[in-house]
Scaffold this active site. Structure first.
Site, mmCIF file in Angstrom:
data_model
loop_
_atom_site.group_PDB
_atom_site.id
_atom_site.type_symbol
_atom_site.label_atom_id
_atom_site.label_comp_id
_atom_site.label_asym_id
_atom_site.label_seq_id
_atom_site.Cartn_x
_atom_site.Cartn_y
_atom_site.Cartn_z
ATOM 1 N N ASN A 1 -25.122 -53.678 -94.315
ATOM 2 C CA ASN A 1 -26.167 -52.647 -94.394
ATOM 3 C C ASN A 1 -26.562 -52.272 -95.818
ATOM 4 O OD1 ASN A 1 -25.922 -52.514 -91.577
ATOM 5 N ND2 ASN A 1 -24.496 -50.793 -91.660
ATOM 6 N N ARG B 1 -34.505 -53.290 -86.653
ATOM 7 C CA ARG B 1 -33.199 -53.666 -87.200
ATOM 8 C C ARG B 1 -32.239 -52.479 -87.215
ATOM 9 N NH1 ARG B 1 -31.451 -55.132 -92.865
ATOM 10 N NH2 ARG B 1 -29.713 -56.582 -92.589
#
Length: 336
Positions: A97, A67
């Site tokens: 994030n 990721r």
């Protein structure tokens, strides 16, 4: 003790016989195979062994490293690794994030070993590309040759991270636009979405999908054996309408720790965890994406081959090469 352990790690690597993969080959872009063959011959082995150790300690780390590469590669310049410092506002604070990305300490560890072996040679951007490949392979997925030679950015893009990284509740149209903006097509979108066969997501990311009446109705209409209804109840037990935002659920309930094609089987049954997973099926009005989903659900080797092709393509997005950017000494900060 920590310094001794780190040095022993390097000694083990330096005593190994290194096997190269042939003469450097130039791609259509500015990246190369075997880029570090002479500059830092043990680079890929150092990354591979470090990732293996990290995943052995924490199996979830495989998905986290993959990721990290995804979120960086709407840029592929290691900007996602930069901490806030001076005039830099870290991408780690961006909506997609924040409190979500992890694995930074593993990248720090890899960089430490690489700096010991080959100072200021291997970029943080290349570390992310290699670590993603090795993480996938360690969990049963395919491996591939990584084109290398990326350099690291001198700045972060907080606004870009908020703008271009797809949200977990994105519509199919939004996903297609996001990917197209980065030079990726619908085929890449479907293949790369298969990475959601690994990892876990926070309740905050899938709550809307669980309580969306319109989404639920589509599947319950044909849910003769109550499979989807049972799945929804499981998700609700994990993620209530309010609270427990950080509670985790596996993206793939069937084989959560293995990289395979079960993701596509899941979304065909309405069992994709994220809203952005299920829209590949529910919002594909022309049926072309559905054909690709069925193909991958039926043929894991086909999925693996397509995934590799799209990963290599993604890894070439907006790279810095030559004299652009720098090779950071520490991945969290630009060089002084």
């Amino acid at each position: 003790m920590e310094n001794i352990r780190r040095r022993m790690f390097l000694i083990v690597l330096l005593t190994m016989v290194f096997h190269g993969t042939g003469t450097s080959v130039e791609d259509d872009g500015p990246l190369f195979l075997d880029y570090y063959k002479e500059k830092c011959p043990l680079a890929e082995e150092i990354v591979r062994r470090s990732v293996a150790i990290a995943v052995a300690k924490d199996p979830r780390m495989a998905a986290s490293l993959l990721r990290l590469h995804f979120h960086d590669c709407f840029g592929c310049d290691a900007s996602v690794l930069l901490d806030s410092y001076g005039g830099i506002v870290s991408e780690k604070q961006a909506g997609p994030n924040l409190d979500s990305l992890r694995g930074f300490e593993v990248v720090d560890e890899i960089k430490y070993h690489l700096e010991e072996a080959c100072p200021t040679t291997v970029s943080c951007a290349d570390i992310l590309a290699l670590a993603a490949r090795d993480a996938v392979a360690l969990r049963g997925g395919p491996s591939w040759n990584v084109w290398l030679g990326r350099r690291d950015s001198l700045e972060a893009s907080f606004s870009g991270a908020n703008q271009f990284i797809p949200a977990p509740n994105s519509s199919l149209e939004t996903l297609i636009v996001n990917f197209k903006q980065q030079g990726l097509d619908v085929g890449d979108l479907v293949a790369l979405s298969g990475s959601h066969t690994l990892g876990r997501a926070r309740c905050l990311s899938f709550r809307q999908r669980v309580y969306d009446v319109n989404f639920r109705g589509k599947y319950e209409l044909y849910d003769k054996y109550k499979r989807y209804t049972t799945f929804r109840r499981i998700l609700r037990s994990i993620c209530p309408k309010s609270g427990r935002d950080d509670e985790l659920a596996p993206l793939d309930f069937q084989t959560p720790a293995r990289f395979d094609n079960h993701y596509y089987l899941n979304i065909l049954q309405g069992k994709g965890l994220l809203g952005s997973d299920n829209v590949l099926v529910t919002q594909d009005h022309e049926g072309e994406i559905l054909k690709q989903v069925w193909a991958y659900a039926s043929d894991e080797k086909l999925f693996f081959a397509s995934f590799v092709k799209s990963m290599i393509k993604m890894g070439n997005i907006n790279t810095l090469t030559g004299n652009e950017g720098e090779i950071r000494k520490h991945c969290r900060f630009v060089n002084a």
